[in-house]
Scaffold this motif. Sequence first.
Motif, PDB file in Angstrom:
ATOM      1  N   ARG A  93       0.817  -1.211   0.000  1.00 21.62           N
ATOM      2  CA  ARG A  93       0.000   0.000   0.000  1.00 21.62           C
ATOM      3  C   ARG A  93       0.856   1.269   0.000  1.00 21.62           C
ATOM      4  O   ARG A  93       0.581   2.219  -0.734  1.00 21.62           O
ATOM      5  N   VAL A  94       1.917   1.261   0.832  1.00 24.53           N
ATOM      6  CA  VAL A  94       2.767   2.446   0.902  1.00 24.53           C
ATOM      7  C   VAL A  94       3.514   2.657  -0.416  1.00 24.53           C
ATOM      8  O   VAL A  94       3.676   3.786  -0.877  1.00 24.53           O
ATOM      9  N   THR A  95       3.956   1.579  -1.029  1.00 26.98           N
ATOM     10  CA  THR A  95       4.634   1.693  -2.324  1.00 26.98           C
ATOM     11  C   THR A  95       3.704   2.293  -3.368  1.00 26.98           C
ATOM     12  O   THR A  95       4.113   3.148  -4.174  1.00 26.98           O
ATOM     13  N   GLN A  96       2.458   1.855  -3.372  1.00 28.21           N
ATOM     14  CA  GLN A  96       1.496   2.438  -4.299  1.00 28.21           C
ATOM     15  C   GLN A  96       1.302   3.925  -4.027  1.00 28.21           C
ATOM     16  O   GLN A  96       1.180   4.729  -4.959  1.00 28.21           O
ATOM     17  N   ARG A  97       1.276   4.275  -2.745  1.00 28.76           N
ATOM     18  CA  ARG A  97       1.104   5.680  -2.382  1.00 28.76           C
ATOM     19  C   ARG A  97       2.303   6.507  -2.849  1.00 28.76           C
ATOM     20  O   ARG A  97       2.155   7.618  -3.352  1.00 28.76           O
ATOM     21  N   ILE A  98       3.508   5.964  -2.682  1.00 21.78           N
ATOM     22  CA  ILE A  98       4.720   6.661  -3.122  1.00 21.78           C
ATOM     23  C   ILE A  98       4.689   6.876  -4.629  1.00 21.78           C
ATOM     24  O   ILE A  98       5.026   7.964  -5.124  1.00 21.78           O
ATOM     25  N   ILE A  99       4.292   5.846  -5.367  1.00 19.45           N
ATOM     26  CA  ILE A  99       4.215   5.972  -6.834  1.00 19.45           C
ATOM     27  C   ILE A  99       3.211   7.049  -7.214  1.00 19.45           C
ATOM     28  O   ILE A  99       3.452   7.870  -8.111  1.00 19.45           O
ATOM     29  N   LYS A 100       2.077   7.053  -6.537  1.00 20.34           N
ATOM     30  CA  LYS A 100       1.050   8.059  -6.813  1.00 20.34           C
ATOM     31  C   LYS A 100       1.585   9.465  -6.554  1.00 20.34           C
ATOM     32  O   LYS A 100       1.390  10.384  -7.364  1.00 20.34           O
ATOM     33  N   GLU A 101       2.282   9.643  -5.427  1.00 20.67           N
ATOM     34  CA  GLU A 101       2.820  10.958  -5.086  1.00 20.67           C
ATOM     35  C   GLU A 101       3.948  11.360  -6.028  1.00 20.67           C
ATOM     36  O   GLU A 101       4.092  12.544  -6.377  1.00 20.67           O
ATOM     37  N   GLN A 102       4.759  10.388  -6.478  1.00 21.46           N
ATOM     38  CA  GLN A 102       5.825  10.714  -7.412  1.00 21.46           C
ATOM     39  C   GLN A 102       5.266  11.127  -8.772  1.00 21.46           C
ATOM     40  O   GLN A 102       5.837  11.985  -9.453  1.00 21.46           O
ATOM     41  N   ARG A 103       4.160  10.519  -9.165  1.00 19.64           N
ATOM     42  CA  ARG A 103       3.516  10.937 -10.414  1.00 19.64           C
ATOM     43  C   ARG A 103       2.992  12.371 -10.300  1.00 19.64           C
ATOM     44  O   ARG A 103       3.069  13.148 -11.262  1.00 19.64           O
TER      45      ARG A 103
END
Length: 418
Positions: A236-246
Amino acid sequence: MSGQAVPADFSEHMLDLDEDEDLEVFSKNTSLADGSPMPNSPSSMVNQYRLEEDEEQADPNNKDIFITVDNPESHVTAIETFIMYRVVTKTTRSEFDSCEYEVRRRYQDFLWLRSRLEENHPTLIVHPLPEKFVMKGMVERFNDDFIETRRRALHRFLNKISEHPILSYGEHFKAFLTAEDLAPHKKQGPGFLSRMGETVRAVANSVRGLRSRPEEFTVMQEYAENFSNKICSVDRVTQRIIKEQREYLDELKQYSPTYTQWVESEEDLAEPLKGMASCMEHCGKETEEQIHHLSDSLLPILHEYVLCAETLKAVMRRRDNIQAEFETKNEALLSRKGDQEALQEEVDGLADRVELANNALRGDWSRWLSSMRTDLRSAFVSSAEKNVEYYEKCLAVWESFLLSQREESGEQKEGDSS
């Protein structure tokens, strides 16, 4: 050399990520696990880990079966649209009539294979398939990126099965890889009513519960629950990081043109403004590459083991159900109800089944742990390597900008002095 097809289905698992508690996994301590200082040379550390990882890789010469899933083809009928993949197998195993096979399979065929493997080996850990349905965040079910993600997941599924010392020698696996038409094989096995009866008994045993689970399997169950919590958090956190990096990348793409436009009204600041715009542009490209790595390399492995955690828990439930059925029959025998001779035979058979189930899980558990740790360690090392590369490239961009400004400032001072 010919056959029928299978599609790949590895849905991207994009969720609403509001759970701040997930971040606790990373917020407790920023030092290394053993308390040692951070290394001075990140690149050398990455190379060291990579070297150790390469040394631990299994010898490919020991493999006797190689499977490739590729060449996706879309099929459209009056009632459905689906993807079929080519499955190519090369093997030196004596039980195969040829050394190479090429078949085409669709996703339902993969589901059939996995269900048969679980039916025949209820307490072996069968690697999970990617989800069938599109998850939140997927706009187009059969876009190229989605299909490629599914293809890689199905490729890993078949190769995980091929590496298994028991599952890879089953007749269903062989038929899947070699049969031109799977229909005759699908007609074999337990019918619908038989499967329904098994399901009803499993539910009844689950409700009744166990009298006493062996301690080793209680430990396994606790580990599976703990592993599930941890891997789901990281996913979940990895997905959140990817979302924020986008989102950060989108801001960078708007940021650079702002500096470029500013040049028109500030001639004396033209060079530093152009330099800033160039830095933003270069960092944006590096960020985009970093996002691709996280999305294509780290996230699929994490989500794969989220599914593995569910598989572990399902295996533990099936083991418990087998033991619960034995306990129920044994209690009936001890209370001397019914036909004693027939009941005794049934109890003896169930006792053997419990022992086989326990032995199978014991052996597969250590094998799965080793495979899981190798996969995750490889993914983490690769992610660390890409992080170091990303930050070093961005650092070089900004250092270059600073150097250019110092040189320009020195030239300007010399001009003023003269």
